[in-house]
Scaffold this motif. Structure first.
Motif, PDB file in Angstrom:
ATOM      1  N   ALA B 135      99.492  76.962  76.884  1.00 47.54           N
ATOM      2  CA  ALA B 135      99.411  76.777  78.580  1.00 47.54           C
ATOM      3  C   ALA B 135      98.320  77.151  79.162  1.00 47.54           C
ATOM      4  O   ALA B 135      98.263  77.642  80.190  1.00 47.54           O
ATOM      5  CB  ALA B 135     100.593  78.086  78.991  1.00 47.54           C
ATOM      6  N   GLY B 136      97.321  76.792  78.371  1.00 48.73           N
ATOM      7  CA  GLY B 136      95.847  76.711  79.095  1.00 48.73           C
ATOM      8  C   GLY B 136      94.844  77.766  78.078  1.00 48.73           C
ATOM      9  O   GLY B 136      95.237  78.745  78.036  1.00 48.73           O
ATOM     10  N   ASP B 137      94.217  77.101  77.530  1.00 46.02           N
ATOM     11  CA  ASP B 137      93.212  77.889  76.535  1.00 46.02           C
ATOM     12  C   ASP B 137      91.745  77.780  77.040  1.00 46.02           C
ATOM     13  O   ASP B 137      90.991  76.667  77.043  1.00 46.02           O
ATOM     14  CB  ASP B 137      93.267  77.742  75.201  1.00 46.02           C
ATOM     15  N   GLY B 138      91.020  78.843  77.910  1.00 46.09           N
ATOM     16  CA  GLY B 138      89.822  78.817  78.308  1.00 46.09           C
ATOM     17  C   GLY B 138      89.385  77.599  79.016  1.00 46.09           C
ATOM     18  O   GLY B 138      90.059  77.062  79.946  1.00 46.09           O
ATOM     19  N   SER B 139      88.289  76.946  78.734  1.00 42.99           N
ATOM     20  CA  SER B 139      87.923  75.569  79.463  1.00 42.99           C
ATOM     21  C   SER B 139      88.390  74.206  78.465  1.00 42.99           C
ATOM     22  O   SER B 139      87.645  73.259  78.727  1.00 42.99           O
ATOM     23  CB  SER B 139      86.621  75.371  79.837  1.00 42.99           C
ATOM     24  N   ASN B 140      89.181  74.551  77.364  1.00 40.81           N
ATOM     25  CA  ASN B 140      89.441  73.610  76.272  1.00 40.81           C
ATOM     26  C   ASN B 140      90.520  72.654  76.893  1.00 40.81           C
ATOM     27  O   ASN B 140      90.349  71.641  77.225  1.00 40.81           O
ATOM     28  CB  ASN B 140      89.901  74.031  75.127  1.00 40.81           C
ATOM     29  N   GLU B 141      91.907  73.062  76.952  1.00 35.80           N
ATOM     30  CA  GLU B 141      93.102  72.197  77.296  1.00 35.80           C
ATOM     31  C   GLU B 141      94.159  72.651  78.157  1.00 35.80           C
ATOM     32  O   GLU B 141      94.332  73.997  77.908  1.00 35.80           O
ATOM     33  CB  GLU B 141      93.645  71.725  75.818  1.00 35.80           C
ATOM     34  N   HIS B 142      94.796  72.104  78.683  1.00 36.71           N
ATOM     35  CA  HIS B 142      95.793  72.718  79.409  1.00 36.71           C
ATOM     36  C   HIS B 142      96.787  71.153  79.231  1.00 36.71           C
ATOM     37  O   HIS B 142      97.303  70.840  80.239  1.00 36.71           O
ATOM     38  CB  HIS B 142      95.737  72.759  80.918  1.00 36.71           C
ATOM     39  N   PRO B 143      97.607  71.369  78.078  1.00 32.52           N
ATOM     40  CA  PRO B 143      98.252  70.155  77.657  1.00 32.52           C
ATOM     41  C   PRO B 143      99.663  69.764  78.598  1.00 32.52           C
ATOM     42  O   PRO B 143      99.916  68.733  78.766  1.00 32.52           O
ATOM     43  CB  PRO B 143      98.647  70.177  76.287  1.00 32.52           C
ATOM     44  N   THR B 144     100.131  70.570  78.945  1.00 36.89           N
ATOM     45  CA  THR B 144     101.411  70.749  79.610  1.00 36.89           C
ATOM     46  C   THR B 144     101.200  70.197  81.035  1.00 36.89           C
ATOM     47  O   THR B 144     101.988  69.403  81.739  1.00 36.89           O
ATOM     48  CB  THR B 144     102.460  71.741  79.697  1.00 36.89           C
ATOM     49  N   GLN B 145      99.919  70.657  81.684  1.00 41.49           N
ATOM     50  CA  GLN B 145      99.548  70.150  83.125  1.00 41.49           C
ATOM     51  C   GLN B 145      99.321  68.566  82.954  1.00 41.49           C
ATOM     52  O   GLN B 145      99.781  67.705  83.671  1.00 41.49           O
ATOM     53  CB  GLN B 145      98.554  70.713  83.542  1.00 41.49           C
ATOM     54  N   ALA B 146      98.627  68.002  81.963  1.00 38.87           N
ATOM     55  CA  ALA B 146      98.290  66.785  81.931  1.00 38.87           C
ATOM     56  C   ALA B 146      99.455  65.868  81.625  1.00 38.87           C
ATOM     57  O   ALA B 146      99.708  64.716  82.223  1.00 38.87           O
ATOM     58  CB  ALA B 146      97.239  66.699  80.398  1.00 38.87           C
ATOM     59  N   LEU B 147     100.541  66.237  80.786  1.00 39.69           N
ATOM     60  CA  LEU B 147     101.759  65.618  80.563  1.00 39.69           C
ATOM     61  C   LEU B 147     102.496  65.755  81.917  1.00 39.69           C
ATOM     62  O   LEU B 147     103.146  64.395  82.333  1.00 39.69           O
ATOM     63  CB  LEU B 147     102.512  66.634  79.569  1.00 39.69           C
ATOM     64  N   LEU B 148     102.695  66.666  82.735  1.00 41.84           N
ATOM     65  CA  LEU B 148     103.090  66.496  83.938  1.00 41.84           C
ATOM     66  C   LEU B 148     102.641  65.712  84.866  1.00 41.84           C
ATOM     67  O   LEU B 148     103.300  64.796  85.723  1.00 41.84           O
ATOM     68  CB  LEU B 148     103.686  67.971  84.451  1.00 41.84           C
ATOM     69  N   ASP B 149     101.130  65.677  84.846  1.00 42.18           N
ATOM     70  CA  ASP B 149     100.474  64.822  85.664  1.00 42.18           C
ATOM     71  C   ASP B 149     100.813  63.194  85.469  1.00 42.18           C
ATOM     72  O   ASP B 149     101.323  62.324  86.241  1.00 42.18           O
ATOM     73  CB  ASP B 149      98.963  64.987  85.771  1.00 42.18           C
ATOM     74  N   ALA B 150     100.830  62.934  84.108  1.00 37.27           N
ATOM     75  CA  ALA B 150     100.995  61.687  83.723  1.00 37.27           C
ATOM     76  C   ALA B 150     102.407  61.284  83.977  1.00 37.27           C
ATOM     77  O   ALA B 150     102.615  60.045  84.478  1.00 37.27           O
ATOM     78  CB  ALA B 150     100.780  61.467  81.989  1.00 37.27           C
ATOM     79  N   PHE B 151     103.305  62.163  83.715  1.00 43.64           N
ATOM     80  CA  PHE B 151     104.733  62.052  84.046  1.00 43.64           C
ATOM     81  C   PHE B 151     105.093  61.581  85.559  1.00 43.64           C
ATOM     82  O   PHE B 151     105.584  60.491  85.881  1.00 43.64           O
ATOM     83  CB  PHE B 151     105.473  63.252  83.843  1.00 43.64           C
ATOM     84  N   THR B 152     104.260  62.177  86.479  1.00 41.63           N
ATOM     85  CA  THR B 152     104.188  62.096  88.009  1.00 41.63           C
ATOM     86  C   THR B 152     103.767  60.611  88.339  1.00 41.63           C
ATOM     87  O   THR B 152     104.297  59.962  88.876  1.00 41.63           O
ATOM     88  CB  THR B 152     103.446  63.045  88.764  1.00 41.63           C
ATOM     89  N   ILE B 153     102.659  60.289  87.565  1.00 41.99           N
ATOM     90  CA  ILE B 153     102.135  58.888  87.859  1.00 41.99           C
ATOM     91  C   ILE B 153     102.884  57.828  87.314  1.00 41.99           C
ATOM     92  O   ILE B 153     103.057  57.042  87.999  1.00 41.99           O
ATOM     93  CB  ILE B 153     100.758  58.758  86.939  1.00 41.99           C
ATOM     94  N   ARG B 154     103.536  58.102  86.059  1.00 41.30           N
ATOM     95  CA  ARG B 154     104.417  57.176  85.367  1.00 41.30           C
ATOM     96  C   ARG B 154     105.433  56.915  86.321  1.00 41.30           C
ATOM     97  O   ARG B 154     106.020  55.762  86.415  1.00 41.30           O
ATOM     98  CB  ARG B 154     104.823  57.454  83.939  1.00 41.30           C
ATOM     99  N   ARG B 155     106.273  57.951  87.122  1.00 39.58           N
ATOM    100  CA  ARG B 155     107.201  57.619  87.665  1.00 39.58           C
ATOM    101  C   ARG B 155     106.999  56.773  88.908  1.00 39.58           C
ATOM    102  O   ARG B 155     107.846  56.286  89.555  1.00 39.58           O
ATOM    103  CB  ARG B 155     107.729  58.967  88.277  1.00 39.58           C
ATOM    104  N   HIS B 156     105.891  56.819  89.437  1.00 39.31           N
ATOM    105  CA  HIS B 156     105.544  55.911  90.437  1.00 39.31           C
ATOM    106  C   HIS B 156     105.127  54.537  90.150  1.00 39.31           C
ATOM    107  O   HIS B 156     105.418  53.618  90.934  1.00 39.31           O
ATOM    108  CB  HIS B 156     104.409  56.620  91.465  1.00 39.31           C
ATOM    109  N   PHE B 157     104.520  54.373  89.123  1.00 41.06           N
ATOM    110  CA  PHE B 157     103.898  53.013  88.592  1.00 41.06           C
ATOM    111  C   PHE B 157     104.733  52.316  87.388  1.00 41.06           C
ATOM    112  O   PHE B 157     104.176  51.257  87.228  1.00 41.06           O
ATOM    113  CB  PHE B 157     102.373  53.028  88.485  1.00 41.06           C
TER     114      PHE B 157
END
Lengths: 191, 319
Positions: B135-157
């Motif tokens: 759910a977020g590690d340091g300045s490395n990754e936040h994979p669930t945020q990236a997935l929800l962002d991609a999901f939001t974009i994909r739902r529009h395009f």
């Protein structure tokens, strides 16, 4: 009864295309006998969906009234998903659409094959999360027996006697490019 | 380019976008699409994860990510236990691994972890049998945020392939930017970073993004614009002269947004600093999908839990 050509198997055709058409017409007549008004058809993914659609078309042609159609995916309600069963790939989720208020309606669940009854148990659980239908009934194209739960169909297209080792394959134009029902033992290559 | 969805996630854990194949991302997005429907039912709950336990281990402050996970867990009928750094033994000097061993003694099926140190979820995943979700590690990754962002974009395009996405703001300290850049490039989108030089990451090559030192040229022809929060807590001192100056050069204003494609999406992972990186008029405008991101976040986290629940033992890997 014809054997499927070109395949090494002892599958026997129990319904051909015309047979499916006749069976669905009789099922539609039984539905009308049971319940005249306020019915909706809900197909269970995958092959219950096109069967519900075909039944609705027959019912509409007979009554001249629009029959509301829904579809339901039972993956989230399965009893073999959970910490007690071995690792597997989760079923691919499909769209559930019930575009009507279920209360005061008679819901016909439609599926291709009734076997253990576990799918129907899951579908009933799913359905009551959407509302409180006046009644829920079950219409299946094939009843092959071997129930593991106290479930019975209200409208049955055809009873096919099978052993548990045997297979029943319902093939529909919408998915498989042909209409027909086969039953028997599929013999693996090299046997 | 159509990306064929995978049938299963290969790992028992979801620790980063870096370890995911494009087909697995497609499977996650497709699954989330169906799970969105649960939120629109009269009874917003399905019994899928009945009897399973999720530990939410938050070693860093979080409101929306933690709530989003909790809603997702509850909608799937899992039992949830919440540990946060302020209330747990971590403040009494216990190490992550001792905490983890103690948690495992309670036999959870999932551990959702947010941690200030890079790689903490990966190391935890190696020592516990539960599925670990980052759910977020340091300045490395936040994979669930990236997935929800991609999901939001994909739902529009409809697809991510060929889109141009601008990520602007504090890229260097942002795990959101990192995960997003990794994910979007895997799915065929082009990523542009826009930030003052002091806020750009040191190694951009790995992320396959183009860097811009001004926001305006980055916005030209963009399909979506993600504005990042200026993260005071990850900087010893400001890496730019003043908030006012940052606003003047990098804030997304209505005038700047007009440089992007017509109808371009405005996104923000939250929490927003209104008047710093984004103008209120834009944040609340027609093109903003910021609240959709929150709704979609629940569906994405449900999809992750659902798919990981299927392959929890070693035999699932490689199947």
């Amino acid at each position: 009864m014809t054997e499927r050509s070109g395949e090494k198997s002892s599958l026997v055709r129990v319904l051909d295309r015309e047979g499916i058409g006749r069976t669905l017409a009789r099922m539609a007549a039984e539905i009308l006998e049971n319940d005249g008004d306020g019915i909706v058809l809900v197909g269970i993914h995958s092959r219950g969906v096109p069967l519900a659609q075909r039944l609705a078309e027959i019912l509409e042609a007979v009554t001249g009234k629009k029959i509301p159609l829904g579809r339901i995916d039972i993956s989230l309600y399965r009893d073999d998903v959970g910490p007690w069963r071995p690792a597997h790939s989760q079923p691919v989720l499909k769209r559930t659409e019930l575009p009507f208020d279920l209360d005061e309606l008679v819901v016909y669940l439609v599926d291709d094959v009734l076997y253990t009854g576990r799918t129907i148990r899951a579908a009933l659980d799913a359905l009551v999360d959407y509302g409180r239908p006046k009644a829920v009934r079950l219409a299946v194209l094939i009843d092959r027996g071997h129930r593991e739960l106290p479930v019975a169909a209200d409208v049955v297209g055809k009873v096919v006697r099978t052993s548990r080792q045997e297979d029943v394959q319902v093939r529909l134009l919408e998915f498989d490019g042909e209409d027909g029902v086969w039953a028997g033992t599929e013999v693996a290559d090299g046997d | 380019m159509g990306i064929e969805p995978a049938t299963v996630l290969a790992s028992k854990d979801l620790v980063g976008i870096a370890g995911l194949e494009a087909g697995e991302i497609q499977l996650l997005l497709d699954t989330a699409e169906q799970l969105l429907e649960v939120a629109r039912r009269p009874i917003k709950k399905v019994p899928t994860l009945r009897g399973m336990t999720v530990v939410n281990l938050f070693m860093e402050p979080s409101t929306r990510t933690r709530f989003s996970f909790e809603v997702a867990e509850k909608r799937l009928s899992a039992d949830t236990l919440n540990f946060s750094s302020s209330t747990s033994s971590v403040t009494k000097g216990e190490t992550l691994f001792d905490t983890a061993r103690n948690l495992m003694a309670m036999a959870p099926d999932f551990i959702v972890i947010r941690h200030p140190n890079t790689g903490a979820p990966h190391r935890l995943a190696n020592v516990v049998t539960a599925s670990v979700i980052n759910a977020g590690d340091g300045s490395n990754e936040h994979p669930t945020q990236a997935l929800l962002d991609a999901f939001t974009i994909r739902r529009h395009f409809g697809s991510l392939d060929g889109l141009t996405v601008v990520i602007a703001g504090d890229i260097r300290h942002s795990r959101v930017a990192r995960s997003n850049a990794l994910l979007l490039s895997k799915m065929g989108a082009k990523v542009r970073f826009a930030a003052p030089a002091s806020l750009l990451p040191v190694q951009v090559d790995e992320l396959k993004a183009e860097s811009y030192l001004r926001l305006e040229p980055a916005l030209e022809g963009a399909d979506a614009v993600m504005m990042l929060r200026i993260q005071m807590e990850r900087q010893k001192k400001l890496n730019f002269p003043s908030m006012r100056e940052y606003y003047d050069f990098f804030a997304l204003t209505p005038e700047r947004l007009r440089l992007a494609k017509e109808g371009a999406l405005v996104m923000h992972p939250g929490p927003m600093n209104r008047g710093v990186e984004i103008d209120s008029e834009v944040a609340d405008g027609d093109q903003s999908v910021i609240l959709e991101q929150v709704t979609n976040g629940v569906a994405i986290r449900m999809a992750i839990l659902y798919l990981l629940a299927g392959g929890r033992s070693e035999s699932a890997a490689g199947s």
